[in-house]
Design a protein around this motif. Structure first.
Motif, PDB file in Angstrom:
ATOM      1  N   ASN A 104      -0.225  -2.415   7.578  1.00 35.10           N
ATOM      2  CA  ASN A 104      -0.685  -2.623   6.107  1.00 35.10           C
ATOM      3  C   ASN A 104      -0.224  -1.476   5.112  1.00 35.10           C
ATOM      4  O   ASN A 104      -0.062  -1.637   4.120  1.00 35.10           O
ATOM      5  CB  ASN A 104      -2.342  -2.854   6.185  1.00 35.10           C
ATOM      6  CG  ASN A 104      -2.453  -4.327   5.939  1.00 35.10           C
ATOM      7  OD1 ASN A 104      -2.040  -5.063   5.087  1.00 35.10           O
ATOM      8  ND2 ASN A 104      -3.394  -4.825   6.868  1.00 35.10           N
ATOM      9  N   ASP A 105      -0.533  -0.265   5.562  1.00 29.60           N
ATOM     10  CA  ASP A 105      -0.400   0.934   4.793  1.00 29.60           C
ATOM     11  C   ASP A 105       1.030   0.980   4.679  1.00 29.60           C
ATOM     12  O   ASP A 105       1.329   1.637   3.554  1.00 29.60           O
ATOM     13  CB  ASP A 105      -0.895   2.343   5.652  1.00 29.60           C
ATOM     14  CG  ASP A 105      -2.557   2.169   5.810  1.00 29.60           C
ATOM     15  OD1 ASP A 105      -3.208   1.375   5.146  1.00 29.60           O
ATOM     16  OD2 ASP A 105      -3.028   2.966   6.449  1.00 29.60           O
ATOM     17  N   ILE A 106       1.813   0.667   5.670  1.00 29.87           N
ATOM     18  CA  ILE A 106       3.256   1.050   5.333  1.00 29.87           C
ATOM     19  C   ILE A 106       3.634   0.240   4.260  1.00 29.87           C
ATOM     20  O   ILE A 106       4.527   0.711   3.427  1.00 29.87           O
ATOM     21  CB  ILE A 106       3.938   0.521   6.746  1.00 29.87           C
ATOM     22  CG1 ILE A 106       3.809   1.665   7.801  1.00 29.87           C
ATOM     23  CG2 ILE A 106       5.670   0.452   6.491  1.00 29.87           C
ATOM     24  CD1 ILE A 106       4.266   1.473   9.336  1.00 29.87           C
ATOM     25  N   VAL A 107       3.480  -1.171   4.083  1.00 33.51           N
ATOM     26  CA  VAL A 107       3.542  -1.908   3.058  1.00 33.51           C
ATOM     27  C   VAL A 107       3.024  -1.445   1.744  1.00 33.51           C
ATOM     28  O   VAL A 107       3.756  -1.427   0.649  1.00 33.51           O
ATOM     29  CB  VAL A 107       3.154  -3.323   3.462  1.00 33.51           C
ATOM     30  CG1 VAL A 107       3.554  -4.359   2.204  1.00 33.51           C
ATOM     31  CG2 VAL A 107       3.966  -4.064   4.499  1.00 33.51           C
ATOM     32  N   GLU A 108       1.627  -1.031   1.699  1.00 28.61           N
ATOM     33  CA  GLU A 108       1.247  -0.504   0.577  1.00 28.61           C
ATOM     34  C   GLU A 108       1.925   0.663  -0.082  1.00 28.61           C
ATOM     35  O   GLU A 108       2.033   0.644  -1.226  1.00 28.61           O
ATOM     36  CB  GLU A 108      -0.149  -0.138   1.177  1.00 28.61           C
ATOM     37  CG  GLU A 108      -1.421  -0.765   0.071  1.00 28.61           C
ATOM     38  CD  GLU A 108      -1.267  -1.631  -0.426  1.00 28.61           C
ATOM     39  OE1 GLU A 108      -0.850  -1.575  -1.790  1.00 28.61           O
ATOM     40  OE2 GLU A 108      -1.387  -3.146  -0.344  1.00 28.61           O
ATOM     41  N   ALA A 109       2.476   1.543   0.829  1.00 32.11           N
ATOM     42  CA  ALA A 109       2.953   2.737   0.489  1.00 32.11           C
ATOM     43  C   ALA A 109       4.397   2.428  -0.279  1.00 32.11           C
ATOM     44  O   ALA A 109       4.872   3.273  -1.068  1.00 32.11           O
ATOM     45  CB  ALA A 109       3.471   3.386   1.452  1.00 32.11           C
ATOM     46  N   GLN A 110       5.017   1.120  -0.199  1.00 29.75           N
ATOM     47  CA  GLN A 110       6.399   0.830  -0.846  1.00 29.75           C
ATOM     48  C   GLN A 110       6.004   0.271  -2.195  1.00 29.75           C
ATOM     49  O   GLN A 110       6.776  -0.639  -2.781  1.00 29.75           O
ATOM     50  CB  GLN A 110       6.946  -0.260  -0.106  1.00 29.75           C
ATOM     51  CG  GLN A 110       7.310   0.465   1.402  1.00 29.75           C
ATOM     52  CD  GLN A 110       8.297  -0.463   2.321  1.00 29.75           C
ATOM     53  OE1 GLN A 110       8.995  -0.944   1.906  1.00 29.75           O
ATOM     54  NE2 GLN A 110       7.504  -0.782   3.545  1.00 29.75           N
ATOM     55  N   ARG A 111       4.553   0.105  -2.552  1.00 28.04           N
ATOM     56  CA  ARG A 111       4.317  -0.464  -4.008  1.00 28.04           C
ATOM     57  C   ARG A 111       5.525   0.179  -5.018  1.00 28.04           C
ATOM     58  O   ARG A 111       5.801  -0.736  -6.173  1.00 28.04           O
ATOM     59  CB  ARG A 111       3.069  -0.300  -4.338  1.00 28.04           C
ATOM     60  CG  ARG A 111       2.298  -1.206  -5.028  1.00 28.04           C
ATOM     61  CD  ARG A 111       1.033  -1.135  -5.032  1.00 28.04           C
ATOM     62  NE  ARG A 111       0.079  -2.209  -4.155  1.00 28.04           N
ATOM     63  CZ  ARG A 111       0.037  -3.451  -4.263  1.00 28.04           C
ATOM     64  NH1 ARG A 111       0.666  -4.262  -5.402  1.00 28.04           N
ATOM     65  NH2 ARG A 111      -0.601  -4.208  -3.437  1.00 28.04           N
TER      66      ARG A 111
END
Lengths: 338, 209
Positions: free
Chosen positions: A180-187
């Motif tokens: 989840n954090d990995i995707v969130e970091a690509q915002r």
């Protein structure tokens, strides 16, 4: 009252979890069945043919026909084969293809198990994939199967190393192993732009890891007559194929999470942001699966020494260098995630 | 809580059982597979302790890499089981003596109270609470900050072992032709391809160098 307690503490969560699992696995099985159809249509289009077009409208029922055909065939266990392991191998491959999906986030917090070490879990699952093949090769008691299994073991272990380094660069940029954090970091920016070389290495290594063309030496139907699968028939063979496709979709999904922004829309503007994240995730995964298919229709098979050279002498130093460069850049510009 | 207890005993029993089967099974390939089962269940125990990072690393490193190599080697070896078991009775006495000594030592250590069996209940949980700091971060703090030099030292030792193994086994063969990609790429197409204009029907105009 005690019964109600037992119900709410044990049975309700149990049924809920089983429900979630079914909600992931049933659509996944359908996707796996229709991916074979999709692939054959894509190859046909690339080679100016029609592809499956007889069973059902546009040949849409072809996967169903194939499945039924496999079900009603006889399961043959070769003489001298190690029975238990022979039957276990396809089950291992198939279940490994499925369990990885437990940590894949389809949308924000739409995930079965939100692990802190989700990325490591996926890496562990993909590193276990080699067992199904190596056990199959050994238990079949056949030269071709064994050769295929040996090739495969060497190949998958080699390419796993570079996949590991690719994952390290990504998690350096994120500072968390949670998907989840990995995707969130690509915002702000999808990782495939700043980390483009790693994206390429990942895709190629994923091809090698799933034994797909141009790295399908374990199968090599021309010389090893399908390698480790040569003695398998009926359901056991079907399980191998399903496991292989499940792995392909899993690694495509992982590449979407790592590099293509997971469930995030490409631009944060109105009509795009109102589309549900699941749709974006599935669309992107489909694009990566298409890349897998496209490669298979286009490229010839690698020679074995070239395969090993690419893995150990090109990808390993390149990805190692990228880990150092990325870490250095993050440190120098003070971009390290807190 | 009861589910955790049941799971603990399942993992523990299977780990021990698989460990016994590693040495008891006759087929070395089965031994390695039981070893893998033991690794898996140990990973399960780690997860139950809240050490999920260690559990994943155990699976990635031991099951995903080390055991694959074991399996690879064991499958390639042609082992003669009759020969392997021939010396069994001959070595049984000395093996038994060693076993008894080890057992006696263990009994003495535990009985004398040199090891406090109550330690797990006295010290705090082996990992910091999960809501304060994730155990990946906790391990990183210890390994890469407090013991950074020791960690680097261990890394160097492994590197030296690896280089040593390569140096010892590497041999240059002069009887094989290797593909040199750099040479192929650097080749000048003008030197490699010769275009000649041939008169249709004419003979002997084609010449090779």
């Amino acid at each position: 009252m005690a019964e109600a307690g037992v119900w709410s503490t044990y049975f309700y969560p149990l049924f809920l979890t089983v429900g979630y699992i079914l909600a992931i696995v049933v659509p996944l099985m359908l996707v796996l069945a229709f991916i074979t159809y999709f692939e054959r249509k894509v190859w046909a289009a690339i080679q100016l043919r029609k592809g499956p077009n007889v069973v059902g409208p546009f040949g849409l029922l072809q996967p169903v026909a194939d499945g039924i055909k496999c079900l009603f065939k006889e399961t043959i266990v070769p003489a001298g084969a190690n029975r238990a392991l022979f039957v276990m191998a396809p089950m291992v491959t198939f279940s490994l293809g499925l369990i990885g999906w437990a940590v894949i986030p389809f949308d924000e917090h739409l995930v079965l198990a939100d692990l802190n070490v989700g990325l490591l879990y996926l890496f562990a699952v993909s590193s276990l994939g080699v067992y199904g093949i190596i056990i199959a090769g050994w238990a079949s008691n056949s030269k071709y199967a064994f050769l295929g299994a040996l090739r495969s073991a060497a190949q998958m272990v080699s390419y796993e190393v570079s996949i590991g380094f690719v994952l390290v660069t990504v998690l350096l940029c994120v500072g968390s192993l949670n998907l989840n954090d990995i995707v969130e970091a690509q915002r702000g920016l999808w990782f495939f732009i700043p980390l483009f070389p790693m994206f390429v290495i990942y895709i190629v290594s994923a091809l090698a890891e799933t034994n797909r063309t141009p790295f399908d030496l374990p199968e090599a139907e021309g010389e090893l007559v399908a390698g480790y699968q040569v003695e398998y028939s009926s359901m056991t063979w079907l399980l191998f194929m399903m496991g292989e496709y499940a792995n392909i979709v899993l690694l495509s999904g992982l590449s979407v999470i790592l590099f293509l922004g997971g469930w995030l829309p490409p631009f944060h503007v109105e009509p795009l942001t109102s589309v549900p994240g699941v749709v974006w995730f599935l669309l992107k995964t489909a694009v990566v699966v298409f890349i897998f298919t496209w490669t298979r229709a286009t490229l010839p098979r690698y020679r074995y020494d070239q395969l090993m050279r690419l893995g150990w002498k090109v990808f390993l130093p390149a990805s190692l260098a990228m880990v150092v460069i990325v870490a250095g850049a993050l440190h120098a510009f003070d971009w390290l995630p807190r | 809580m009861i589910i955790q207890t049941i799971m603990f005993y399942v993992f523990a029993v299977v780990t021990v059982g698989a460990g016994v089967m590693v040495i008891a099974s006759r087929n070395p390939v089965h031994s390695v597979l039981f070893l893998i089962l033991a690794f898996f269940n140990s990973a399960g125990l780690f997860v139950m302790m809240g050490a999920e990072f260690l559990a994943m690393i155990l699976i990635i490193v031991y099951v995903g890499a080390v055991a694959v190599l074991f399996l690879f080697v064991v499958m390639m070896l042609n082992i003669n089981f009759a020969e392997l078991r021939a010396g069994f009775l001959q070595y049984l006495p000395i093996g038994g003596v060693i076993g008894v000594i080890l057992l006696a030592e263990l009994v003495m250590v535990f009985a004398s109270g040199a090891i406090d069996i109550e330690v797990p209940t006295k010290v705090a949980s082996p990992t910091p609470p999960a809501d304060e700091v994730s155990n990946t971060q906790a391990l990183g703090d210890v390994l890469y900050t407090r013991y950074a030099y020791l960690f680097q030292g261990a890394g160097f030792i492994l590197l030296i072992a690896m280089v040593g193994a390569i140096v010892l086994t590497h041999r240059r063969r002069s009887d094989v032709r290797r593909q040199r990609i750099a040479d192929q790429v650097a080749r000048d197409p003008k030197a490699a391809v010769q275009v000649t204009d041939i008169e249709p029907g004419a003979e002997g105009t084609w010449k090779s160098d």
